[in-house]
Write a protein that holds these residues in place. Structure first.
Motif: not given
Ligand code: NAD
Ligand code: DAU
Length: 344
Positions: A12, A32, A84, A149, A153
């Protein structure tokens, strides 16, 4: 406006970075850690963009973060970085605690010291837990998370809101439903089922497959975040839903139909522990305050997503070449053997 994005190399976050940079007066600094889920290929199209900068950083390093804020002085922060994936959080809760709770705390602390501008904490509908039909959660709904998880959150949401109340920091919390679209790591339902179907591998359905999720196209989510950045009110929570609640089994059947693969690929495996049965959200507050509504029709978005995975087979091969195989075995081998691979 200079926006500091955390986790911009993920699914995202990378969509948000690409979209936000379409505004010629926006500058982005993306920090990141590049975990298994972070992939700079997702941002390859921005390589020559002078308004974009990447810096590798871990949210668990408080001193490093303070330094970044000192140098960057952003006008706003959009916080995506997290562990995530629910299944991984069940297999290994420790990194979830470290990044989602400690990492968010470090970020808030670094900002408090610098008094930077608006902060969006990107969160999830999973904090409301499982809802019986026809209930829909609004922003005042009680928090009833089920997994490490979602509990992390919910905890980080409350921490962020606590910084608004105590320190008057301009914090907003957003809670989105299940996202789908290009560049999603193939551990989540839709990209996993698409990539397995394209490779003629079994599609592992947890339990009866009648769990309900509300699907939101990733660009719709990112447009909502931009609208909230502009028009949202400090200290508020905004739900972001896709208005499309359907059962997993139906989604998988659509993927089989689009890819032209047989239903016999669907394989029932044992259920996720603590599996939430149904998520449902009302985004009425967001629509009323910003005029936002989801634009992508689910059937069209799913076809576009299948096309993307079909034409990005090298991206899929690359992201599956790391620790993916061992994660896949850890998550699926026991589920499959427990049910002795009952084909549905
Ligand atoms: P993702 O797993 O694709 O990406 C997570 C990113 O965070 C990665 O690039 C990773 O390298 C980085 N990261 C992880 N730990 C880290 C750290 N300690 N320091 C710096 N960077 C770090 O996740 P996503 O699906 O893109 O989700 C992004 C956000 O949106 C999250 O907070 C998730 O809770 C929230 N969210 C996701 C969804 C979904 O359907 N995927 C829905 C609602 C909310
Ligand atoms: O609701 C928002 C949340 O959506 C986000 O906060 C999370 O970051 C994101 O991972 C997602 O969580 P889910 O647990 O809902 O997504 P996932 O894709 O893992 O699973 C969706 C549904 O599909 C869920 O009911 C479990 C089921 N499932 C999933 C996988 C990976 C299967 O039946 N088989 C599978 O192999």
């Amino acid at each position: 406006m200079k926006i500091l994005v955390t986790g911009g190399a993920g699914f995202i976050g990378s969509c948000f970075v690409r979209l936000a940079l379409q505004n010629a007066s926006t500058e982005i600094v993306n920090i990141d850690k590049l975990t298994y889920a972070g992939n700079l290929e997702n941002l390859a199209s921005l390589a020559d963009n002078p308004r974009y900068r990447f810096q590798k950083a871990d949210l668990c390093d408080l001193d490093g973060l303070r330094q970044i804020f000192e140098e960057t002085k952003p006008d706003a922060v959009v916080h995506f970085a997290a562990e995530s994936h629910v299944d991984r959080s069940i297999l290994s809760p420790q990194p979830v605690f470290e990044t989602n709770l400690r990492g968010t705390f470090n970020l808030l602390e670094s900002m408090r010291a610098k008094a930077v501008g608006r902060f969006i904490h990107v969160s999830t509908d999973e904090v409301y837990g499982s809802l019986d039909a026809p209930l829909e959660a609004d922003e005042n709904f009680p928090l009833q998370p089920s997994s490490p998880y979602s509990a992390s959150k919910a905890g980080s949401d409350l921490l962020a809101l606590g910084y608004f109340k105590t320190y008057k920091m301009p914090v907003m919390v957003t809670r989105a439903s299940n996202n789908y679209g290009p560049y999603q790591f193939p551990e989540k339902l839709i990209p996993l089922m698409i990539s397995n179907a394209l490779e003629d591998k079994p599609l592992p359905v947890y339990g009866d497959g009648m769990q309900v999720r509300d699907w939101l196209y990733v660009e719709d989510h990112c447009r909502a975040l931009l609208a909230i950045l502009e028009k949202g009110r400090d200290g508020e929570i905004y739900n972001i839903g896709g208005n499309r609640s359907v059962a997993n089994r139906w989604v998988i059947e659509q993927i089989l139909a689009i890819t032209g693969k047989p239903a016999s690929l669907m394989t029932t495996v044992t259920d996720r522990p603590g599996h939430d049965r149904r998520y449902a959200l009302s985004s009425a507050k967001l629509s009323k305050e910003t005029g936002w509504s989801p634009q992508m029709d689910f059937e069209r978005g799913l076809k576009m997503t299948v096309d993307w995975y079909r034409t990005h087979d090298q991206w899929v091969r690359d992201v599956k070449s790391g620790e993916y195989q061992s994660y896949y075995a850890r998550n699926y081998d026991h589920r499959a053997s427990e049910l002795n691979q009952v084909r549905t």
